[in-house]
Design a protein around this motif. Structure first.
Motif, PDB file in Angstrom:
ATOM      1  N   ASP A 138     -29.146  27.174   3.154  1.00  0.00           N
ATOM      2  CA  ASP A 138     -29.390  26.966   4.575  1.00  0.00           C
ATOM      3  C   ASP A 138     -30.869  26.712   4.879  1.00  0.00           C
ATOM      4  O   ASP A 138     -31.230  26.378   5.998  1.00  0.00           O
ATOM      5  N   ARG A 139     -31.736  26.826   3.856  1.00  0.00           N
ATOM      6  CA  ARG A 139     -33.164  26.554   4.023  1.00  0.00           C
ATOM      7  C   ARG A 139     -33.572  25.224   3.391  1.00  0.00           C
ATOM      8  O   ARG A 139     -34.752  24.896   3.348  1.00  0.00           O
ATOM      9  N   VAL A 140     -32.590  24.440   2.909  1.00  0.00           N
ATOM     10  CA  VAL A 140     -32.864  23.135   2.317  1.00  0.00           C
ATOM     11  C   VAL A 140     -32.642  22.070   3.383  1.00  0.00           C
ATOM     12  O   VAL A 140     -31.577  21.987   3.991  1.00  0.00           O
ATOM     13  N   CYS A 141     -33.656  21.238   3.621  1.00  0.00           N
ATOM     14  CA  CYS A 141     -33.574  20.191   4.636  1.00  0.00           C
ATOM     15  C   CYS A 141     -32.471  19.197   4.258  1.00  0.00           C
ATOM     16  O   CYS A 141     -32.469  18.670   3.146  1.00  0.00           O
ATOM     17  N   PRO A 142     -31.548  18.913   5.181  1.00  0.00           N
ATOM     18  CA  PRO A 142     -30.474  17.973   4.875  1.00  0.00           C
ATOM     19  C   PRO A 142     -30.970  16.532   4.746  1.00  0.00           C
ATOM     20  O   PRO A 142     -30.307  15.705   4.143  1.00  0.00           O
ATOM     21  N   GLU A 143     -32.148  16.220   5.270  1.00  0.00           N
ATOM     22  CA  GLU A 143     -32.680  14.858   5.227  1.00  0.00           C
ATOM     23  C   GLU A 143     -33.473  14.586   3.952  1.00  0.00           C
ATOM     24  O   GLU A 143     -33.238  13.617   3.257  1.00  0.00           O
ATOM     25  N   CYS A 144     -34.451  15.466   3.627  1.00  0.00           N
ATOM     26  CA  CYS A 144     -35.358  15.165   2.504  1.00  0.00           C
ATOM     27  C   CYS A 144     -35.223  16.133   1.328  1.00  0.00           C
ATOM     28  O   CYS A 144     -35.832  15.919   0.291  1.00  0.00           O
ATOM     29  N   GLY A 145     -34.454  17.223   1.487  1.00  0.00           N
ATOM     30  CA  GLY A 145     -34.217  18.134   0.382  1.00  0.00           C
ATOM     31  C   GLY A 145     -35.289  19.185   0.157  1.00  0.00           C
ATOM     32  O   GLY A 145     -35.218  19.945  -0.796  1.00  0.00           O
ATOM     33  N   ARG A 146     -36.292  19.273   1.055  1.00  0.00           N
ATOM     34  CA  ARG A 146     -37.356  20.268   0.890  1.00  0.00           C
ATOM     35  C   ARG A 146     -36.819  21.663   1.209  1.00  0.00           C
ATOM     36  O   ARG A 146     -36.100  21.852   2.179  1.00  0.00           O
ATOM     37  N   LEU A 147     -37.198  22.644   0.392  1.00  0.00           N
ATOM     38  CA  LEU A 147     -36.854  24.033   0.652  1.00  0.00           C
ATOM     39  C   LEU A 147     -37.894  24.613   1.598  1.00  0.00           C
ATOM     40  O   LEU A 147     -39.089  24.609   1.294  1.00  0.00           O
ATOM     41  N   SER A 148     -37.457  25.081   2.740  1.00  0.00           N
ATOM     42  CA  SER A 148     -38.372  25.654   3.722  1.00  0.00           C
ATOM     43  C   SER A 148     -38.738  27.081   3.331  1.00  0.00           C
ATOM     44  O   SER A 148     -37.870  27.870   2.959  1.00  0.00           O
ATOM     45  N   PRO A 149     -40.034  27.451   3.467  1.00  0.00           N
ATOM     46  CA  PRO A 149     -40.410  28.846   3.215  1.00  0.00           C
ATOM     47  C   PRO A 149     -39.988  29.762   4.364  1.00  0.00           C
ATOM     48  O   PRO A 149     -39.954  30.965   4.222  1.00  0.00           O
ATOM     49  N   ASP A 150     -39.648  29.177   5.517  1.00  0.00           N
ATOM     50  CA  ASP A 150     -39.232  29.927   6.692  1.00  0.00           C
ATOM     51  C   ASP A 150     -37.803  30.429   6.484  1.00  0.00           C
ATOM     52  O   ASP A 150     -36.915  29.649   6.135  1.00  0.00           O
ATOM     53  N   PRO A 151     -37.538  31.713   6.687  1.00  0.00           N
ATOM     54  CA  PRO A 151     -36.181  32.222   6.479  1.00  0.00           C
ATOM     55  C   PRO A 151     -35.176  31.705   7.511  1.00  0.00           C
ATOM     56  O   PRO A 151     -33.977  31.739   7.274  1.00  0.00           O
ATOM     57  N   ALA A 152     -35.639  31.203   8.651  1.00  0.00           N
ATOM     58  CA  ALA A 152     -34.748  30.658   9.677  1.00  0.00           C
ATOM     59  C   ALA A 152     -35.362  29.369  10.232  1.00  0.00           C
ATOM     60  O   ALA A 152     -35.783  29.316  11.377  1.00  0.00           O
ATOM     61  N   PRO A 153     -35.428  28.313   9.426  1.00  0.00           N
ATOM     62  CA  PRO A 153     -36.107  27.096   9.863  1.00  0.00           C
ATOM     63  C   PRO A 153     -35.363  26.386  10.988  1.00  0.00           C
ATOM     64  O   PRO A 153     -34.130  26.419  11.049  1.00  0.00           O
ATOM     65  N   VAL A 154     -36.129  25.746  11.869  1.00  0.00           N
ATOM     66  CA  VAL A 154     -35.564  24.941  12.942  1.00  0.00           C
ATOM     67  C   VAL A 154     -35.797  23.466  12.644  1.00  0.00           C
ATOM     68  O   VAL A 154     -34.907  22.643  12.775  1.00  0.00           O
ATOM     69  N   PHE A 155     -37.045  23.125  12.224  1.00  0.00           N
ATOM     70  CA  PHE A 155     -37.406  21.769  11.870  1.00  0.00           C
ATOM     71  C   PHE A 155     -38.038  21.756  10.485  1.00  0.00           C
ATOM     72  O   PHE A 155     -38.714  22.703  10.102  1.00  0.00           O
ATOM     73  N   CYS A 156     -37.838  20.676   9.746  1.00  0.00           N
ATOM     74  CA  CYS A 156     -38.461  20.511   8.435  1.00  0.00           C
ATOM     75  C   CYS A 156     -39.924  20.142   8.619  1.00  0.00           C
ATOM     76  O   CYS A 156     -40.241  19.224   9.376  1.00  0.00           O
ATOM     77  N   SER A 157     -40.815  20.828   7.927  1.00  0.00           N
ATOM     78  CA  SER A 157     -42.243  20.516   8.046  1.00  0.00           C
ATOM     79  C   SER A 157     -42.622  19.272   7.260  1.00  0.00           C
ATOM     80  O   SER A 157     -43.709  18.752   7.431  1.00  0.00           O
ATOM     81  N   ARG A 158     -41.731  18.758   6.418  1.00  0.00           N
ATOM     82  CA  ARG A 158     -42.021  17.519   5.687  1.00  0.00           C
ATOM     83  C   ARG A 158     -41.594  16.301   6.499  1.00  0.00           C
ATOM     84  O   ARG A 158     -42.369  15.395   6.726  1.00  0.00           O
ATOM     85  N   CYS A 159     -40.330  16.241   6.930  1.00  0.00           N
ATOM     86  CA  CYS A 159     -39.823  15.016   7.561  1.00  0.00           C
ATOM     87  C   CYS A 159     -39.503  15.177   9.036  1.00  0.00           C
ATOM     88  O   CYS A 159     -39.251  14.193   9.709  1.00  0.00           O
ATOM     89  N   GLY A 160     -39.509  16.408   9.535  1.00  0.00           N
ATOM     90  CA  GLY A 160     -39.262  16.621  10.957  1.00  0.00           C
ATOM     91  C   GLY A 160     -37.811  16.759  11.357  1.00  0.00           C
ATOM     92  O   GLY A 160     -37.505  16.972  12.519  1.00  0.00           O
ATOM     93  N   GLU A 161     -36.885  16.630  10.424  1.00  0.00           N
ATOM     94  CA  GLU A 161     -35.464  16.709  10.726  1.00  0.00           C
ATOM     95  C   GLU A 161     -35.110  18.119  11.203  1.00  0.00           C
ATOM     96  O   GLU A 161     -35.638  19.107  10.703  1.00  0.00           O
ATOM     97  N   ARG A 162     -34.232  18.196  12.202  1.00  0.00           N
ATOM     98  CA  ARG A 162     -33.773  19.487  12.699  1.00  0.00           C
ATOM     99  C   ARG A 162     -32.755  20.064  11.718  1.00  0.00           C
ATOM    100  O   ARG A 162     -31.890  19.347  11.232  1.00  0.00           O
ATOM    101  N   PHE A 163     -32.873  21.349  11.397  1.00  0.00           N
ATOM    102  CA  PHE A 163     -31.889  22.011  10.559  1.00  0.00           C
ATOM    103  C   PHE A 163     -30.616  22.238  11.367  1.00  0.00           C
ATOM    104  O   PHE A 163     -30.684  22.429  12.586  1.00  0.00           O
ATOM    105  N   PRO A 164     -29.456  22.247  10.716  1.00  0.00           N
ATOM    106  CA  PRO A 164     -28.197  22.515  11.436  1.00  0.00           C
ATOM    107  C   PRO A 164     -28.233  23.908  12.071  1.00  0.00           C
ATOM    108  O   PRO A 164     -28.867  24.824  11.557  1.00  0.00           O
ATOM    109  N   GLU A 165     -27.524  24.032  13.192  1.00  0.00           N
ATOM    110  CA  GLU A 165     -27.414  25.336  13.854  1.00  0.00           C
ATOM    111  C   GLU A 165     -26.681  26.288  12.930  1.00  0.00           C
ATOM    112  O   GLU A 165     -25.780  25.911  12.194  1.00  0.00           O
ATOM    113  N   ARG A 166     -27.061  27.538  12.965  1.00  0.00           N
ATOM    114  CA  ARG A 166     -26.417  28.558  12.117  1.00  0.00           C
ATOM    115  C   ARG A 166     -25.262  29.186  12.841  1.00  0.00           C
ATOM    116  O   ARG A 166     -25.219  29.354  13.960  1.00  0.00           O
TER     117      ARG A 166
END
Length: 166
Positions: A138-166
């Motif tokens: 749930d911390r892997v960006c669906p657009e670019c595949g980056r693993l977010s260090p944030d335990p509850a990410p909202v946006f990817c810091s690499r590509c800006g894609e919004r993470f799916p709602e939990r």
């Protein structure tokens, strides 16, 4: 043995060939053995990359097309909006908080930063308790595949894609 320089992409062609509403990473540097990461990102008109903070890396952002703004935390906690347009080069120092907003024509930009070291998951205190490690899908960006260090990410810091709602 010396490495050979080569052209990897024509960014203006990639931007021109992308669908008008396409959002996220259009291209990324993927060469083996590299020390840098780079991403060509497009935000459609009015799109935003929510406020986030990069704690580990400085990022250089170069605007290639369109316009927009970046909101930053100024001195004393105030919010400043910096205008972005073609040719603007923006330095985002590590630990800075920022949010990007595309203007009415969208925003296309290149980000460049030092390559992240691979992630290593270690048990707390160095002790191994057995069992499986935590699932972090749930911390892997669906657009670019980056693993977010944030335990509850909202946006990817690499590509800006919004993470799916939990």
């Amino acid at each position: 043995m010396n490495a050979t320089p080569r052209i990897l992409a024509a960014l203006d062609e990639l931007l021109a060939s992308a669908a008008p509403g396409e959002r996220g990473a259009l291209w990324h540097l993927a060469e083996p053995g590299r020390e840098l990461d780079a991403n060509l990102v497009r935000l459609p008109p009015g799109a935003e990359v929510g406020e986030h903070q990069e704690d580990v890396l400085d990022v250089l952002l170069v605007v290639l097309e369109g316009a927009g703004s970046v909101r930053t935390a100024g001195g004393g906690g105030s919010r400043d909006a910096l205008p972005l347009g073609p040719g603007t080069v923006l330095w985002l120092p590590r630990t800075s908080r920022r949010a990007l907003a595309a203007g009415p024509d969208g925003l296309g930009y290149l980000t460049v930063h030092r390559r992240r070291p691979g992630l290593a998951i270690k048990p707390p205190g160095g002790a191994y308790e057995g069992g499986e490690g935590p699932c972090m899908l749930d911390r892997v960006c669906p657009e670019c595949g980056r693993l977010s260090p944030d335990p509850a990410p909202v946006f990817c810091s690499r590509c800006g894609e919004r993470f799916p709602e939990r």
